[in-house]
Design an enzyme around this catalytic site. Structure first.
Site, PDB file in Angstrom:
ATOM      1  CG  ASP A  13      -1.742  -1.255   1.353  1.00 57.95           C
ATOM      2  OD1 ASP A  13      -2.273  -1.715   0.336  1.00 57.95           O
ATOM      3  OD2 ASP A  13      -1.814  -1.791   2.476  1.00 57.95           O
ATOM      4  CE  LYS A  16       2.892  -2.371  -4.746  1.00 57.20           C
ATOM      5  NZ  LYS A  16       2.590  -2.254  -3.335  1.00 57.20           N
ATOM      6  CE  LYS A  18       1.470  10.593  -8.550  1.00 52.36           C
ATOM      7  NZ  LYS A  18       1.396  11.837  -7.767  1.00 52.36           N
ATOM      8  N   GLY A  40      -4.395  -4.286  -5.006  1.00 50.68           N
ATOM      9  CA  GLY A  40      -5.490  -3.408  -5.397  1.00 50.68           C
ATOM     10  C   GLY A  40      -4.957  -2.037  -5.719  1.00 50.68           C
ATOM     11  CG  HIS A  41      -2.362  -1.012  -8.289  1.00 49.34           C
ATOM     12  ND1 HIS A  41      -1.656  -0.788  -7.137  1.00 49.34           N
ATOM     13  CD2 HIS A  41      -1.636  -1.870  -9.023  1.00 49.34           C
ATOM     14  CE1 HIS A  41      -0.539  -1.491  -7.181  1.00 49.34           C
ATOM     15  NE2 HIS A  41      -0.515  -2.167  -8.309  1.00 49.34           N
ATOM     16  NE  ARG A 144       6.556 -31.993  -5.363  1.00 45.38           N
ATOM     17  CZ  ARG A 144       7.561 -32.705  -4.894  1.00 45.38           C
ATOM     18  NH1 ARG A 144       8.607 -32.923  -5.635  1.00 45.38           N
ATOM     19  NH2 ARG A 144       7.516 -33.234  -3.691  1.00 45.38           N
ATOM     20  CD  GLN A 225       0.654  -8.937  -2.403  1.00 49.81           C
ATOM     21  OE1 GLN A 225       1.483  -9.597  -2.996  1.00 49.81           O
ATOM     22  NE2 GLN A 225      -0.585  -8.855  -2.814  1.00 49.81           N
ATOM     23  CB  THR A 301      -8.445  -5.311  -1.815  1.00 50.76           C
ATOM     24  OG1 THR A 301      -7.661  -4.967  -2.941  1.00 50.76           O
ATOM     25  CG2 THR A 301      -9.027  -6.683  -2.045  1.00 50.76           C
ATOM     26  CB  THR A 302      -9.906  -5.482   2.874  1.00 49.62           C
ATOM     27  OG1 THR A 302      -8.939  -4.507   3.265  1.00 49.62           O
ATOM     28  CG2 THR A 302      -9.178  -6.660   2.255  1.00 49.62           C
ATOM     29  N   GLY A 303     -11.196  -2.459   2.435  1.00 55.98           N
ATOM     30  CA  GLY A 303     -11.827  -1.363   3.173  1.00 55.98           C
ATOM     31  C   GLY A 303     -11.366  -1.266   4.625  1.00 55.98           C
ATOM     32  NE  ARG A 304      -8.219  -6.279   6.140  1.00 57.32           N
ATOM     33  CZ  ARG A 304      -7.502  -7.396   6.145  1.00 57.32           C
ATOM     34  NH1 ARG A 304      -7.438  -8.129   7.224  1.00 57.32           N
ATOM     35  NH2 ARG A 304      -6.858  -7.781   5.066  1.00 57.32           N
TER      36      ARG A 304
HETATM   37  P1  GDP Z   1      -0.979   0.828  -3.937  1.00 53.71           P
HETATM   38  O1  GDP Z   1      -1.756  -0.425  -3.983  1.00 53.71           O
HETATM   39  O2  GDP Z   1       0.453   0.596  -3.574  1.00 53.71           O
HETATM   40  O3  GDP Z   1      -1.141   1.673  -5.175  1.00 53.71           O
HETATM   41  O4  GDP Z   1      -1.482   1.708  -2.726  1.00 53.71           O
HETATM   42  P2  GDP Z   1      -2.955   2.110  -2.214  1.00 53.71           P
HETATM   43  O5  GDP Z   1      -3.989   1.135  -2.555  1.00 53.71           O
HETATM   44  O6  GDP Z   1      -2.767   2.483  -0.795  1.00 53.71           O
HETATM   45  O7  GDP Z   1      -3.257   3.380  -3.070  1.00 53.71           O
HETATM   46  C1  GDP Z   1      -2.664   4.532  -2.821  1.00 53.71           C
HETATM   47  C2  GDP Z   1      -3.719   5.642  -2.655  1.00 53.71           C
HETATM   48  O8  GDP Z   1      -3.038   6.816  -2.342  1.00 53.71           O
HETATM   49  C3  GDP Z   1      -4.536   5.917  -3.893  1.00 53.71           C
HETATM   50  O9  GDP Z   1      -5.836   6.315  -3.537  1.00 53.71           O
HETATM   51  C4  GDP Z   1      -3.775   7.076  -4.531  1.00 53.71           C
HETATM   52  O10 GDP Z   1      -4.619   7.917  -5.296  1.00 53.71           O
HETATM   53  C5  GDP Z   1      -3.257   7.799  -3.334  1.00 53.71           C
HETATM   54  N1  GDP Z   1      -1.972   8.459  -3.554  1.00 53.71           N
HETATM   55  C6  GDP Z   1      -0.905   8.043  -4.300  1.00 53.71           C
HETATM   56  N2  GDP Z   1       0.106   8.918  -4.212  1.00 53.71           N
HETATM   57  C7  GDP Z   1      -0.321   9.918  -3.404  1.00 53.71           C
HETATM   58  C8  GDP Z   1       0.270  11.121  -2.902  1.00 53.71           C
HETATM   59  O11 GDP Z   1       1.418  11.447  -3.206  1.00 53.71           O
HETATM   60  N3  GDP Z   1      -0.468  11.867  -2.045  1.00 53.71           N
HETATM   61  C9  GDP Z   1      -1.725  11.534  -1.675  1.00 53.71           C
HETATM   62  N4  GDP Z   1      -2.371  12.334  -0.834  1.00 53.71           N
HETATM   63  N5  GDP Z   1      -2.326  10.423  -2.130  1.00 53.71           N
HETATM   64  C10 GDP Z   1      -1.637   9.630  -2.980  1.00 53.71           C
END
Ligand code: GDP
Length: 430
Positions: A13, A16, A18, A40-41, A144, A225, A301-304
């Protein structure tokens, strides 16, 4: 020509999505090499929100080919659902831009049922899995007795394998976990049908990559991850079932180490964790609340709600070593705005002694107390910064200190969720 691996340096998280999306502009191929649909991106493109769990977000770029390597575990239901969703939004998805390895392991319905039932049975001692069958699928790979994508294309092979596997799975499900068994028929037909839909996409990914390298195409390897969730090098047993570290790109895609030219480590400007496990810099105070709220730290992915804390340079130095990092991309720097002072953990203290590496066991890590260095924070809004010079002096000092502690240069700085809210000091592809 360079090939670049992007890895998370913490517990996942890191933002990655972006950075991968940014770098995908220069890549002709984007490859996933481990994990499953627990990644989950979230991407926002032209005001529309896209959430990807399995298919690389590169699929949104015209002219980019996305590959699913053998190291991934593939849930064909989710994969086909993601394809259909993209097609319904007007994207062309087919063999020209999406391929999957014949050797990729398939997540079967019994993996998912086992995952959920086991986690339920564990109660308080749970690992915090996402219940998508990923762990049980990797177990079967190593034992296997896994089903691979190629098996979904061969009715006789699939039937024979299921006939061998199901009695054991059913025994465990019914007798040990008190859950429902499966019949062979209820699995065979739907999985053969999904195999038929996958057929045009199935390929030997390693061969395809060799060809792309010979043609001088840029390749981006996308780790899911993060480093400290690595099955071998992470905070075991609070880890994932695969190798997210850069070396995993070799085994998980079928490419030699000499073909990986740059390894970019994604570093969130603070630390987060989902689920259990020790977390030395965790903040259970108002700083933690600030990070959760300003960083919107809830799993896509999970909302946690994620656990949050200060940046941990010990964690990052481990990541630099384990991945052979050649550059850092700092994300979510804007989230630290208005915290004063800002802190970085520079080492751990155990029994009155300082140590600057992570111990090999959870028990020892639990005894580690963070040694913090404090620095002045900043209150200016940094989201408009596009050059290093646009950042306040305090922010630049913080970044300089991170570089010193990790001993790897910062190449990209993200100051907001938008694509434009980025400072690129050095693009690894150019
Ligand atoms: P990932 O799976 O590694 O991409 O991470 P996440 O699921 O936590 O997603 C990252 C979240 O942070 C997304 O909602 C992005 O839009 C947001 N995000 C990414 N870079 C930045 C940043 O530099 N600043 C802020 N405020 N949010 C960001």
């Amino acid at each position: 020509m360079p090939n670049v691996v992007v890895v998370g340096t913490q517990w996942g998280d890191e933002g990655k999505g972006k950075i991968v999306d940014l770098l995908t502009d220069q890549a002709r191929l984007v490859v996933r090499y481990q994990g499953g649909n627990n990644a989950g991106h979230t991407l926002v493109v032209a005001g529309e929100k896209y959430i990807f769990h399995l298919i690389p977000s590169g699929i949104l770029h015209a002219g980019t080919q996305c590959l699913i390597g053998n190291g991934v575990v593939l849930d064909p239901e989710v994969f086909l659902w993601e394809i259909d969703k993209l097609i319904s939004r007007g994207y062309a998805v087919g063999p020209e831009n999406l391929r999957v390895s014949e050797r990729t392991q398939v997540i079967m319905p019994y993996h998912k049922r086992l995952d959920v039932a086991r986690e339920r049975a564990k109660g308080a001692g749970k690992i915090g899995t996402t219940g998508r069958g990923i762990g049980p699928c990797y177990e079967d790979k190593v034992a296997r007795r896994g089903i691979r994508v190629a098996d979904l294309l061969d009715a006789d092979a699939l039937k024979a394998k299921l006939a061998e596997i199901l009695p054991e799975k059913n025994f465990f499900l019914e007798k040990f976990l008190g859950d429902q068994p499966f019949t062979l028929e209820e699995i065979l037909q739907p999985y053969l049908e999904m195999g038929n839909r996958l057929r045009p996409l199935v390929v030997n990914v390693s061969v395809l990559l060799e060809q792309a390298i010979r043609e001088g195409k840029n390749i981006l390897f996308e780790g899911a991850q993060g480093t400290h969730l690595d099955i071998d090098h992470g905070t075991y047993p609070f880890v994932t079932s695969s190798n997210p570290i850069a070396g995993g790109a070799c085994t998980g895609a079928g490419i030699g180490p000499g073909q990986l030219h740059h390894v970019v480590g994604i570093v969130k400007a603070y630390t987060t964790r989902v689920g259990g496990g020790p977390f030395p810099t965790e903040c259970l105070d108002e700083v933690g609340d600030h990070l959760v709220e300003c960083g919107v730290e809830f799993g896509s992915t999970t909302g946690r709600r994620r656990r949050c804390g200060w940046l941990d340079a010990v964690v990052l130095r481990e990541a630099a070593r384990l991945n052979g990092l050649t550059g850092l991309a700092i994300t979510k720097l804007d989230v630290l705005t208005s915290l004063n002072p800002v802190r970085i953990c520079v080492a751990y203290e155990v029994d009155g002694k300082a140590r600057d590496t992570m111990p090999g066991t959870i028990k020892e890590l639990e005894l580690c107390r963070p040694i913090f260095e404090e620095m002045p924070g900043w209150t200016e809004d940094i989201r408009g910064a596009r050059r290093l010079e646009d950042l306040p002096a305090a922010t630049r000092n913080y970044l300089k200190r991170v570089e010193e502690l990790v001993r790897v240069p910062i190449q990209i700085i993200s100051v907001g969720p938008d694509r434009e809210e980025t400072i690129i000091l050095q693009n690894p592809f150019t």
